[in-house]
Scaffold this motif. Structure first.
Motif, short mmCIF file in Angstrom:
data_model
loop_
_atom_site.label_atom_id
_atom_site.label_comp_id
_atom_site.label_asym_id
_atom_site.label_seq_id
_atom_site.Cartn_x
_atom_site.Cartn_y
_atom_site.Cartn_z
N LEU B 69 0.79 -1.20 0.08
CA LEU B 69 0.07 0.09 0.01
C LEU B 69 0.81 1.38 -0.11
O LEU B 69 0.84 2.10 -0.92
CB LEU B 69 -0.88 -0.11 1.26
N GLU B 70 1.92 1.21 1.00
CA GLU B 70 2.74 2.71 1.02
C GLU B 70 3.57 2.62 -0.10
O GLU B 70 3.66 4.07 -0.52
CB GLU B 70 3.58 2.32 2.33
N ILE B 73 1.28 3.02 -3.81
CA ILE B 73 0.42 4.70 -3.82
C ILE B 73 1.44 5.72 -4.33
O ILE B 73 1.17 6.36 -5.25
CB ILE B 73 -0.11 5.05 -2.45
N SER B 74 2.67 5.68 -3.74
CA SER B 74 3.67 6.65 -4.00
C SER B 74 4.00 6.54 -5.55
O SER B 74 4.27 7.50 -6.27
CB SER B 74 5.01 6.33 -3.16
N VAL B 76 2.35 5.02 -8.09
CA VAL B 76 1.24 5.50 -8.95
C VAL B 76 1.00 6.83 -9.08
O VAL B 76 0.96 7.39 -10.23
CB VAL B 76 -0.08 4.86 -8.40
N VAL B 77 1.24 7.61 -7.97
CA VAL B 77 0.98 9.22 -8.12
C VAL B 77 2.05 9.63 -8.69
O VAL B 77 1.75 10.45 -9.64
CB VAL B 77 0.78 9.62 -6.53
N ILE B 78 3.19 9.40 -8.68
CA ILE B 78 4.45 9.99 -8.80
C ILE B 78 4.40 9.59 -10.30
O ILE B 78 4.93 10.18 -11.08
CB ILE B 78 5.93 9.93 -7.92
#
Lengths: 144, 144, 144
Positions: B69-70, B73-74, B76-78
Protein backbone atom coordinates in the motif's frame (compact mmCIF):
# COMPACT_ATOMS: atom_id res chain seq x y z
CA UNK A 1 -7.76 21.10 -19.36
CA UNK A 2 -11.34 22.36 -19.32
CA UNK A 3 -11.93 19.91 -22.20
CA UNK A 4 -11.53 16.95 -19.89
CA UNK A 5 -14.18 18.22 -17.48
CA UNK A 6 -16.65 18.68 -20.35
CA UNK A 7 -16.19 14.96 -21.06
CA UNK A 8 -19.06 12.87 -19.66
CA UNK A 9 -16.86 9.87 -18.91
CA UNK A 10 -14.38 11.89 -16.88
CA UNK A 11 -17.24 13.63 -15.04
CA UNK A 12 -18.79 10.28 -14.18
CA UNK A 13 -15.50 8.96 -12.83
CA UNK A 14 -14.92 12.18 -10.86
CA UNK A 15 -18.34 11.96 -9.27
CA UNK A 16 -18.10 8.37 -8.09
CA UNK A 17 -14.42 8.52 -7.13
CA UNK A 18 -15.12 11.60 -4.97
CA UNK A 19 -18.16 10.02 -3.33
CA UNK A 20 -16.31 6.83 -2.41
CA UNK A 21 -13.23 8.72 -1.16
CA UNK A 22 -15.47 10.93 1.01
CA UNK A 23 -17.05 7.76 2.39
CA UNK A 24 -13.56 6.52 3.24
CA UNK A 25 -12.66 9.83 4.90
CA UNK A 26 -15.75 9.51 7.08
CA UNK A 27 -14.17 6.49 8.79
CA UNK A 28 -11.61 8.69 10.59
CA UNK A 29 -14.05 10.86 12.59
CA UNK A 30 -16.08 7.69 13.21
CA UNK A 31 -13.01 6.08 14.80
CA UNK A 32 -12.65 9.20 16.95
CA UNK A 33 -16.30 8.99 17.97
CA UNK A 34 -15.88 5.35 19.03
CA UNK A 35 -12.67 6.17 20.88
CA UNK A 36 -14.50 8.79 22.96
CA UNK A 37 -17.71 6.86 23.60
CA UNK A 38 -15.99 3.52 24.30
CA UNK A 39 -14.39 4.57 27.59
CA UNK A 40 -11.38 6.36 26.16
CA UNK A 41 -9.63 3.83 23.97
CA UNK A 42 -6.81 6.11 22.77
CA UNK A 43 -3.49 5.17 21.16
CA UNK A 44 -1.54 8.33 21.95
CA UNK A 45 -0.50 9.23 25.48
CA UNK A 46 -1.01 12.97 24.91
CA UNK A 47 -4.72 12.38 24.20
CA UNK A 48 -5.52 10.72 27.47
CA UNK A 49 -3.25 10.58 30.45
CA UNK A 50 -4.91 7.77 32.31
CA UNK A 51 -4.92 4.72 30.10
CA UNK A 52 -3.99 3.42 26.69
CA UNK A 53 -6.05 0.45 25.66
CA UNK A 54 -7.69 -1.16 22.67
CA UNK A 55 -11.41 -1.61 22.33
CA UNK A 56 -13.14 -4.18 20.06
CA UNK A 57 -15.49 -1.57 18.53
CA UNK A 58 -12.67 0.86 17.80
CA UNK A 59 -10.55 -1.91 16.27
CA UNK A 60 -13.52 -2.91 14.09
CA UNK A 61 -13.85 0.63 12.64
CA UNK A 62 -10.11 0.69 12.05
CA UNK A 63 -10.15 -2.62 10.16
CA UNK A 64 -13.06 -1.33 8.07
CA UNK A 65 -11.06 1.84 7.31
CA UNK A 66 -8.03 -0.28 6.34
CA UNK A 67 -10.17 -2.42 4.05
CA UNK A 68 -11.48 0.79 2.44
CA UNK A 69 -7.94 2.02 1.87
CA UNK A 70 -6.86 -1.22 0.20
CA UNK A 71 -9.88 -1.49 -2.08
CA UNK A 72 -10.69 2.13 -2.87
CA UNK A 73 -7.11 2.90 -3.93
CA UNK A 74 -7.24 0.01 -6.43
CA UNK A 75 -10.58 1.28 -7.73
CA UNK A 76 -9.42 4.89 -8.11
CA UNK A 77 -6.22 3.97 -9.98
CA UNK A 78 -7.74 1.33 -12.25
CA UNK A 79 -11.02 3.26 -12.70
CA UNK A 80 -9.17 6.38 -13.87
CA UNK A 81 -7.15 4.40 -16.43
CA UNK A 82 -10.30 2.52 -17.47
CA UNK A 83 -12.13 5.81 -18.11
CA UNK A 84 -9.48 6.59 -20.75
CA UNK A 85 -9.90 3.30 -22.63
CA UNK A 86 -13.11 4.61 -24.17
CA UNK A 87 -15.76 2.22 -22.82
CA UNK A 88 -19.50 2.88 -23.35
CA UNK A 89 -20.69 5.51 -20.88
CA UNK A 90 -23.47 3.22 -19.67
CA UNK A 91 -21.05 0.32 -19.09
CA UNK A 92 -18.66 2.59 -17.23
CA UNK A 93 -21.46 4.04 -15.09
CA UNK A 94 -22.55 0.51 -14.23
CA UNK A 95 -19.02 -0.35 -13.05
CA UNK A 96 -18.69 2.83 -11.00
CA UNK A 97 -22.13 2.54 -9.41
CA UNK A 98 -21.80 -1.15 -8.55
CA UNK A 99 -18.40 -0.53 -6.94
CA UNK A 100 -19.53 2.47 -4.90
CA UNK A 101 -22.71 0.66 -3.85
CA UNK A 102 -20.76 -2.43 -2.82
CA UNK A 103 -18.46 -0.34 -0.60
CA UNK A 104 -21.39 1.31 1.19
CA UNK A 105 -22.97 -2.10 1.83
CA UNK A 106 -19.55 -3.40 2.94
CA UNK A 107 -19.17 -0.59 5.49
CA UNK A 108 -22.65 -1.09 6.94
CA UNK A 109 -22.13 -4.89 7.10
CA UNK A 110 -18.76 -4.41 8.77
CA UNK A 111 -19.76 -1.82 11.37
CA UNK A 112 -22.98 -3.56 12.37
CA UNK A 113 -21.23 -6.98 12.31
CA UNK A 114 -24.05 -8.38 10.15
CA UNK A 115 -23.94 -12.16 9.72
CA UNK A 116 -21.79 -13.36 6.86
CA UNK A 117 -21.82 -13.52 3.85
CA UNK A 118 -23.07 -9.90 3.74
CA UNK A 119 -19.64 -8.40 4.34
CA UNK A 120 -17.74 -10.98 2.30
CA UNK A 121 -20.14 -10.76 -0.63
CA UNK A 122 -20.07 -6.96 -0.86
CA UNK A 123 -16.26 -7.11 -0.73
CA UNK A 124 -16.15 -9.69 -3.56
CA UNK A 125 -18.51 -7.62 -5.73
CA UNK A 126 -16.16 -4.62 -5.40
CA UNK A 127 -13.16 -6.79 -6.30
CA UNK A 128 -14.89 -8.27 -9.36
CA UNK A 129 -15.86 -4.79 -10.59
CA UNK A 130 -12.24 -3.64 -10.27
CA UNK A 131 -10.97 -6.79 -12.02
CA UNK A 132 -13.42 -6.22 -14.88
CA UNK A 133 -12.04 -2.69 -15.39
CA UNK A 134 -8.44 -3.89 -15.03
CA UNK A 135 -9.08 -6.51 -17.72
CA UNK A 136 -10.14 -3.79 -20.18
CA UNK A 137 -7.15 -1.60 -19.29
CA UNK A 138 -4.74 -4.50 -19.81
CA UNK A 139 -6.26 -5.63 -23.13
CA UNK A 140 -6.00 -2.02 -24.32
CA UNK A 141 -2.50 -1.38 -22.97
CA UNK A 142 -0.89 -4.72 -23.80
CA UNK A 143 -0.90 -3.85 -27.51
CA UNK A 144 2.11 -1.68 -26.65
CA UNK B 1 -9.90 11.43 -24.26
CA UNK B 2 -9.20 8.67 -26.76
CA UNK B 3 -6.08 10.69 -27.65
CA UNK B 4 -4.52 9.90 -24.31
CA UNK B 5 -4.95 6.15 -24.78
CA UNK B 6 -3.30 6.31 -28.22
CA UNK B 7 -0.27 7.79 -26.48
CA UNK B 8 2.46 5.19 -25.93
CA UNK B 9 3.66 6.74 -22.68
CA UNK B 10 0.22 6.71 -21.11
CA UNK B 11 -0.34 3.15 -22.31
CA UNK B 12 2.95 2.05 -20.76
CA UNK B 13 2.06 3.64 -17.44
CA UNK B 14 -1.45 2.13 -17.55
CA UNK B 15 -0.03 -1.34 -18.16
CA UNK B 16 2.49 -1.35 -15.32
CA UNK B 17 0.29 0.54 -12.85
CA UNK B 18 -2.51 -1.98 -13.42
CA UNK B 19 -0.18 -4.97 -13.07
CA UNK B 20 1.28 -3.74 -9.79
CA UNK B 21 -2.13 -2.78 -8.36
CA UNK B 22 -3.45 -6.24 -9.27
CA UNK B 23 -0.45 -7.75 -7.49
CA UNK B 24 -1.37 -5.67 -4.42
CA UNK B 25 -5.02 -6.78 -4.63
CA UNK B 26 -3.85 -10.40 -4.60
CA UNK B 27 -2.60 -9.92 -1.02
CA UNK B 28 -6.17 -9.77 0.33
CA UNK B 29 -7.32 -13.25 -0.77
CA UNK B 30 -3.88 -14.53 0.27
CA UNK B 31 -4.51 -13.20 3.78
CA UNK B 32 -7.86 -14.98 3.75
CA UNK B 33 -6.18 -18.20 2.63
CA UNK B 34 -3.67 -18.00 5.50
CA UNK B 35 -6.45 -17.17 7.99
CA UNK B 36 -8.29 -20.35 7.02
CA UNK B 37 -5.31 -22.70 6.79
CA UNK B 38 -3.58 -21.40 9.94
CA UNK B 39 -6.14 -22.72 12.42
CA UNK B 40 -8.70 -19.96 12.09
CA UNK B 41 -6.85 -16.75 12.90
CA UNK B 42 -9.78 -14.36 12.34
CA UNK B 43 -10.18 -10.76 13.50
CA UNK B 44 -13.97 -10.50 13.36
CA UNK B 45 -16.19 -12.36 15.80
CA UNK B 46 -18.89 -12.99 13.15
CA UNK B 47 -16.38 -14.99 11.06
CA UNK B 48 -15.51 -17.51 13.73
CA UNK B 49 -17.34 -17.92 16.96
CA UNK B 50 -14.70 -19.88 18.84
CA UNK B 51 -11.57 -17.83 18.98
CA UNK B 52 -9.99 -14.58 17.85
CA UNK B 53 -6.25 -14.78 17.67
CA UNK B 54 -3.30 -13.58 15.67
CA UNK B 55 -1.03 -15.89 13.74
CA UNK B 56 2.56 -15.09 12.70
CA UNK B 57 2.00 -16.14 9.06
CA UNK B 58 -1.20 -14.09 8.74
CA UNK B 59 0.49 -11.05 10.30
CA UNK B 60 3.35 -11.47 7.84
CA UNK B 61 1.02 -11.33 4.83
CA UNK B 62 -0.70 -8.30 6.35
CA UNK B 63 2.60 -6.43 6.84
CA UNK B 64 3.53 -7.26 3.24
CA UNK B 65 0.15 -5.91 2.09
CA UNK B 66 0.68 -2.74 4.14
CA UNK B 67 4.15 -2.27 2.65
CA UNK B 68 2.59 -2.64 -0.82
CA UNK B 69 0.00 0.00 0.00
CA UNK B 70 2.61 2.50 1.16
CA UNK B 71 4.96 2.00 -1.78
CA UNK B 72 2.58 1.34 -4.65
CA UNK B 73 0.50 4.44 -3.90
CA UNK B 74 3.64 6.59 -4.10
CA UNK B 75 4.59 4.92 -7.40
CA UNK B 76 1.15 5.35 -8.95
CA UNK B 77 0.88 9.06 -8.04
CA UNK B 78 4.43 10.03 -8.93
CA UNK B 79 4.55 7.71 -11.97
CA UNK B 80 1.39 9.27 -13.44
CA UNK B 81 2.76 12.80 -13.04
CA UNK B 82 6.14 11.63 -14.38
CA UNK B 83 4.50 10.22 -17.52
CA UNK B 84 3.29 13.75 -18.30
CA UNK B 85 6.74 15.36 -18.00
CA UNK B 86 7.66 13.94 -21.41
CA UNK B 87 10.56 11.57 -20.62
CA UNK B 88 11.97 9.23 -23.29
CA UNK B 89 9.69 6.22 -23.66
CA UNK B 90 12.61 3.83 -23.09
CA UNK B 91 13.67 5.65 -19.88
CA UNK B 92 10.10 5.62 -18.61
CA UNK B 93 9.66 1.93 -19.43
CA UNK B 94 12.88 1.18 -17.55
CA UNK B 95 11.53 2.99 -14.46
CA UNK B 96 8.16 1.24 -14.61
CA UNK B 97 9.64 -2.22 -15.20
CA UNK B 98 12.29 -1.93 -12.48
CA UNK B 99 9.68 -0.76 -9.97
CA UNK B 100 7.17 -3.50 -10.80
CA UNK B 101 9.92 -6.14 -10.80
CA UNK B 102 11.23 -4.93 -7.43
CA UNK B 103 7.77 -5.23 -5.88
CA UNK B 104 7.33 -8.81 -7.10
CA UNK B 105 10.74 -9.76 -5.67
CA UNK B 106 9.83 -7.91 -2.45
CA UNK B 107 6.61 -9.90 -2.06
CA UNK B 108 8.32 -13.25 -2.63
CA UNK B 109 11.15 -12.33 -0.23
CA UNK B 110 8.65 -11.19 2.39
CA UNK B 111 6.27 -14.15 2.20
CA UNK B 112 8.99 -16.79 2.12
CA UNK B 113 10.98 -14.91 4.81
CA UNK B 114 14.12 -15.14 2.65
CA UNK B 115 17.30 -14.09 4.44
CA UNK B 116 18.07 -10.40 4.30
CA UNK B 117 19.05 -8.31 2.37
CA UNK B 118 16.72 -9.77 -0.32
CA UNK B 119 13.63 -8.04 1.10
CA UNK B 120 15.42 -4.84 2.11
CA UNK B 121 17.23 -4.52 -1.21
CA UNK B 122 14.11 -4.99 -3.35
CA UNK B 123 12.33 -2.38 -1.21
CA UNK B 124 15.20 0.10 -1.66
CA UNK B 125 15.26 -0.42 -5.45
CA UNK B 126 11.54 0.46 -5.59
CA UNK B 127 12.12 3.57 -3.47
CA UNK B 128 15.05 4.75 -5.63
CA UNK B 129 12.99 4.29 -8.81
CA UNK B 130 10.18 6.38 -7.32
CA UNK B 131 12.64 9.07 -6.15
CA UNK B 132 14.17 9.22 -9.62
CA UNK B 133 10.73 9.91 -11.14
CA UNK B 134 9.87 12.40 -8.36
CA UNK B 135 13.09 14.29 -9.11
CA UNK B 136 12.05 14.76 -12.72
CA UNK B 137 8.53 15.84 -11.75
CA UNK B 138 9.89 18.41 -9.29
CA UNK B 139 12.49 19.85 -11.68
CA UNK B 140 9.72 20.21 -14.26
CA UNK B 141 7.11 21.60 -11.87
CA UNK B 142 9.32 23.90 -9.80
CA UNK B 143 9.63 26.31 -12.73
CA UNK B 144 6.13 27.41 -11.73
CA UNK C 1 0.42 15.02 -23.41
CA UNK C 2 3.07 17.72 -23.27
CA UNK C 3 0.16 20.19 -23.30
CA UNK C 4 -0.88 19.12 -19.83
CA UNK C 5 2.56 19.80 -18.38
CA UNK C 6 2.57 23.30 -19.91
CA UNK C 7 -0.62 23.97 -17.94
CA UNK C 8 0.06 25.97 -14.77
CA UNK C 9 -2.71 24.28 -12.79
CA UNK C 10 -1.44 20.79 -13.53
CA UNK C 11 2.12 21.86 -12.72
CA UNK C 12 1.00 23.30 -9.39
CA UNK C 13 -0.81 20.09 -8.51
CA UNK C 14 2.17 17.98 -9.59
CA UNK C 15 4.52 20.00 -7.41
CA UNK C 16 2.51 19.81 -4.20
CA UNK C 17 1.32 16.22 -4.70
CA UNK C 18 4.93 15.11 -5.21
CA UNK C 19 6.17 17.03 -2.16
CA UNK C 20 3.53 15.56 0.13
CA UNK C 21 4.01 12.00 -1.21
CA UNK C 22 7.77 12.33 -0.67
CA UNK C 23 7.05 13.47 2.89
CA UNK C 24 4.92 10.34 3.35
CA UNK C 25 7.66 8.12 1.89
CA UNK C 26 10.09 9.57 4.45
CA UNK C 27 8.09 7.88 7.23
CA UNK C 28 9.32 4.41 6.19
CA UNK C 29 13.08 4.99 6.71
CA UNK C 30 12.16 6.91 9.87
CA UNK C 31 10.38 3.80 11.17
CA UNK C 32 13.50 1.79 10.36
CA UNK C 33 15.66 4.31 12.21
CA UNK C 34 13.47 4.05 15.32
CA UNK C 35 13.43 0.25 15.09
CA UNK C 36 17.23 0.19 15.17
CA UNK C 37 17.77 2.87 17.83
CA UNK C 38 14.98 1.66 20.13
CA UNK C 39 16.62 -1.59 21.16
CA UNK C 40 15.69 -3.67 18.14
CA UNK C 41 11.93 -3.51 17.93
CA UNK C 42 11.51 -5.59 14.75
CA UNK C 43 8.41 -7.32 13.40
CA UNK C 44 10.08 -9.93 11.19
CA UNK C 45 12.01 -12.82 12.63
CA UNK C 46 14.58 -12.78 9.80
CA UNK C 47 15.60 -9.21 10.77
CA UNK C 48 16.52 -10.00 14.35
CA UNK C 49 16.89 -13.43 15.77
CA UNK C 50 16.70 -12.54 19.43
CA UNK C 51 13.41 -10.81 20.05
CA UNK C 52 10.29 -9.53 18.41
CA UNK C 53 8.66 -6.74 20.37
CA UNK C 54 6.77 -3.51 19.94
CA UNK C 55 8.10 -0.17 21.06
CA UNK C 56 5.98 2.94 21.83
CA UNK C 57 8.15 5.22 19.66
CA UNK C 58 8.11 2.85 16.69
CA UNK C 59 4.34 2.39 16.99
CA UNK C 60 3.95 6.19 17.08
CA UNK C 61 5.84 6.61 13.76
CA UNK C 62 3.74 3.82 12.28
CA UNK C 63 0.46 5.46 13.33
CA UNK C 64 1.70 8.73 11.86
CA UNK C 65 2.54 6.93 8.60
CA UNK C 66 -0.90 5.31 8.55
CA UNK C 67 -2.56 8.70 9.11
CA UNK C 68 -0.53 10.07 6.20
CA UNK C 69 -1.68 7.22 3.97
CA UNK C 70 -5.35 7.80 4.79
CA UNK C 71 -5.25 11.57 4.32
CA UNK C 72 -2.74 12.00 1.51
CA UNK C 73 -4.50 9.48 -0.73
CA UNK C 74 -7.75 11.42 -0.38
CA UNK C 75 -5.92 14.66 -1.17
CA UNK C 76 -4.17 13.25 -4.24
CA UNK C 77 -7.35 11.78 -5.75
CA UNK C 78 -9.63 14.71 -5.01
CA UNK C 79 -6.92 17.31 -5.72
CA UNK C 80 -6.26 15.85 -9.19
CA UNK C 81 -9.96 15.91 -10.09
CA UNK C 82 -10.28 19.40 -8.58
CA UNK C 83 -7.42 20.67 -10.78
CA UNK C 84 -9.54 19.74 -13.81
CA UNK C 85 -12.64 21.67 -12.67
CA UNK C 86 -10.95 24.93 -13.71
CA UNK C 87 -10.62 26.81 -10.39
CA UNK C 88 -8.63 30.08 -10.16
CA UNK C 89 -4.93 29.26 -10.00
CA UNK C 90 -4.51 31.34 -6.83
CA UNK C 91 -7.43 29.54 -5.11
CA UNK C 92 -6.03 26.17 -6.12
CA UNK C 93 -2.53 27.09 -4.92
CA UNK C 94 -4.02 28.16 -1.58
CA UNK C 95 -5.72 24.76 -1.21
CA UNK C 96 -2.58 22.82 -2.14
CA UNK C 97 -0.29 24.88 0.09
CA UNK C 98 -2.57 24.80 3.12
CA UNK C 99 -2.95 21.03 2.80
CA UNK C 100 0.75 20.34 2.41
CA UNK C 101 1.60 22.73 5.26
CA UNK C 102 -0.99 21.11 7.53
CA UNK C 103 0.52 17.66 6.92
CA UNK C 104 4.03 18.82 7.78
CA UNK C 105 2.74 20.39 11.02
CA UNK C 106 0.76 17.21 11.70
CA UNK C 107 3.86 15.03 11.34
CA UNK C 108 5.96 17.22 13.63
CA UNK C 109 3.14 17.38 16.22
CA UNK C 110 2.69 13.62 16.05
CA UNK C 111 6.34 12.60 16.27
CA UNK C 112 7.21 15.05 19.05
CA UNK C 113 3.94 14.23 20.87
CA UNK C 114 3.21 17.96 21.19
CA UNK C 115 0.28 18.78 23.49
CA UNK C 116 -3.09 18.75 21.82
CA UNK C 117 -4.74 20.42 19.93
CA UNK C 118 -1.66 20.87 17.71
CA UNK C 119 -1.96 17.43 16.11
CA UNK C 120 -5.77 17.42 16.01
CA UNK C 121 -5.98 20.92 14.58
CA UNK C 122 -3.47 20.30 11.78
CA UNK C 123 -5.38 17.12 10.88
CA UNK C 124 -8.69 18.98 10.76
CA UNK C 125 -7.23 21.74 8.56
CA UNK C 126 -6.11 19.09 6.03
CA UNK C 127 -9.56 17.45 6.09
CA UNK C 128 -11.35 20.80 5.57
CA UNK C 129 -9.08 21.63 2.62
CA UNK C 130 -9.87 18.27 1.02
CA UNK C 131 -13.60 18.70 1.66
CA UNK C 132 -13.51 22.15 0.07
CA UNK C 133 -11.98 20.67 -3.10
CA UNK C 134 -14.38 17.70 -3.05
CA UNK C 135 -17.32 20.14 -2.85
CA UNK C 136 -16.17 21.84 -6.06
CA UNK C 137 -15.64 18.49 -7.84
CA UNK C 138 -19.12 17.30 -6.85
CA UNK C 139 -20.90 20.54 -7.84
CA UNK C 140 -19.12 20.30 -11.21
CA UNK C 141 -19.68 16.58 -11.73
CA UNK C 142 -23.23 16.28 -10.42
CA UNK C 143 -24.56 18.13 -13.48
CA UNK C 144 -24.06 14.81 -15.25
Amino acid sequence: MADLMSNDMFLAFSKYATIVVLKMMFMAPLTGYFRITRKGAFSNSEDRKKMLQTNPDVERVRRCHQNDLENIISFVVIGLLYAFTGPDLSTALLHFQVFVGSRFIHTVSYLLALPQPSRGLSWVVGIITTFSMAYRVLTTALFL
